[in-house]
Design an enzyme around this catalytic site. Structure first.
Site, PDB file in Angstrom:
ATOM      1  CB  THR A  26     -68.710  43.025 -70.793  1.00  0.00           C
ATOM      2  OG1 THR A  26     -69.849  42.782 -71.621  1.00  0.00           O
ATOM      3  CG2 THR A  26     -69.150  43.201 -69.353  1.00  0.00           C
ATOM      4  CG  HIS A 181     -75.437  41.650 -78.041  1.00  0.00           C
ATOM      5  ND1 HIS A 181     -75.004  40.621 -78.857  1.00  0.00           N
ATOM      6  CD2 HIS A 181     -74.618  41.627 -76.953  1.00  0.00           C
ATOM      7  CE1 HIS A 181     -73.975  40.020 -78.279  1.00  0.00           C
ATOM      8  NE2 HIS A 181     -73.723  40.611 -77.122  1.00  0.00           N
ATOM      9  CG  ASN A 184     -71.164  36.771 -78.534  1.00  0.00           C
ATOM     10  OD1 ASN A 184     -70.919  36.153 -79.567  1.00  0.00           O
ATOM     11  ND2 ASN A 184     -70.461  37.825 -78.161  1.00  0.00           N
ATOM     12  CE1 TYR A 186     -74.921  37.182 -72.500  1.00  0.00           C
ATOM     13  CE2 TYR A 186     -73.772  37.934 -74.474  1.00  0.00           C
ATOM     14  CZ  TYR A 186     -73.749  37.558 -73.135  1.00  0.00           C
ATOM     15  OH  TYR A 186     -72.560  37.535 -72.440  1.00  0.00           O
ATOM     16  CG  ASN A 241     -73.170  33.194 -72.593  1.00  0.00           C
ATOM     17  OD1 ASN A 241     -72.630  33.057 -71.493  1.00  0.00           O
ATOM     18  ND2 ASN A 241     -73.248  34.369 -73.207  1.00  0.00           N
TER      19      ASN A 241
END
Length: 366
Positions: A26, A181, A184, A186, A241
């Protein structure tokens, strides 16, 4: 003699110039409307010496956003911007997959359409997690994530449809393929984790149920664009996260790897979060995942040239992804192959801004 890391590789029929992958990172440089810019095209083209570039995370819908200025792929303007990026990479002989992204609960109401709550597998809050949004003072910065609402059946169907539409848009833009994705912390990772996903329907409970949404999405995207154009990223044992430890982690990911292998996707991308200062993937699990999957494997997480060579020589992986080194070294494959010194990355310019710390890093000269 040059090492296999720098030799060509056939990735599900796509010819790569080497086995060095640029990892998704990102950078928050998109224009208004989350549209990719000419500066982004320059940035990726500078790094087209990678065998494969996997783009930064690209939200598949407005509800998939969790960070300011991340380029989407759900409007005509965004697709046109990505076409400029793809053309620039291809003009330099590179290959590009875009990473399709839905952040799930790692978002804030200010980033969501109509100031609504983010979504997730449940209403469990990601305690301590932050996203990049507008703070109470009206400034961009890290803010605590908003409490999510659990996806209902219609919401789950909408997520699948958004990934399919985004994948079709990627091909319309001339991009070589997509990476889903699943890592991580998400959305898909939230569904996979038994300590986060407490659903009582077909998408929660058993290993098979918690893998269902990701696998259904892979199936739908593969049907739309072909499995050879689809990769999947995972982060076993991940804590990023605010992801809690999952007692069923190994069983979950081994089942997922086997199912992805059965579907014939282009690759499995395994991300180790040790570079985040988090627990590494348990010793031996990557090898087990590789055996269960049976196809091309990319490993990522703290690799340098020596570790990358060892991973390929030892049969752990077919390709190796590099993150931060690619930020500061647009010519990273050449530097690794020739033993040239590396530039140091300026972390103050990782997120947001313009050309500084983005397109102004020099290539190596004597």
């Amino acid at each position: 003699m040059s090492h296999a890391l720098f030799s060509s590789y056939d990735l599900a029929g796509l010819s790569l110039n080497n086995r060095v992958v640029m990892a998704p990172m990102t950078r928050c440089r998109a224009a208004e409307g989350d549209v990719p810019t000419p500066l982004m095209a320059e940035y990726y083209a500078q790094r087209a010496g990678a065998g494969l570039i996997v783009s930064e995370g690209v939200p598949v819908s407005p509800t998939g956003r969790g960070y300011l200025w991340t380029p989407g792929i759900y409007t005509a303007e965004q697709v046109a911007g990505w076409r400029t990026v793809a053309d620039a990479v291809h003009a330099k002989g590179g290959r590009l997959f875009v990473q399709l992204w839905h952040v799930g609960r790692i978002s804030h109401r200010s980033l969501q359409p109509g100031d609504q709550s983010p979504v997730g597998p449940s209403d469990a809050v990601a305690e301590g997690a932050v996203c990049f949004a507008i703070d109470d003072a009206g400034h961009p910065g890290n803010v605590a994530t908003s409490p999510p609402k659990a996806l209902d059946q219609a919401g789950i169907a909408a997520v699948r449809e958004a990934f399919v539409a985004a994948a079709r848009n990627a091909l319309e833009a001339g991009i070589d393929g997509v990476e889903i994705h699943g890592a991580n912390g998400y959305l898909f990772d939230q569904f996979l984790n038994s300590a986060v996903n407490d659903r009582g329907d077909a998408y929660g409970g058993s290993v098979e149920n918690r893998c269902r949404l990701l696998l259904e999405t892979v199936d739908a995207v593969s049907k739309a664009i072909g499995a050879a154009r689809v990769g999947v990223r995972i982060s076993p044992n991940g804590r990023f996260n605010a992801m809690p430890e999952d007692p069923e982690m190994e069983a979950t990911f081994l089942h997922l790897a086997a199912e992805l292998g059965r579907r014939g996707v282009a690759y499995l991308h395994i991300n180790d979060q040790l570079t985040f200062g988090l627990p590494p993937i348990p010793e031996g699990l990557i090898a087990k995942l590789r055996a269960a999957f049976g196809g091309a494997v990319i490993v990522c997480g703290g690799y340098d040239g020596e570790r990358a060579r060892a991973a390929i020589d030892g049969g752990l992986a077919d390709l190796v992804a590099f993150g931060v080194p690619f930020i500061a070294n647009p010519d990273l494959p050449a530097r690794l192959e020739n033993g040239w010194p590396l530039n140091e990355a300026n972390r103050d310019t990782f997120y947001g801004g313009g050309a500084a710390g983005y397109t102004d890093y020099p290539v190596y000269t004597e």
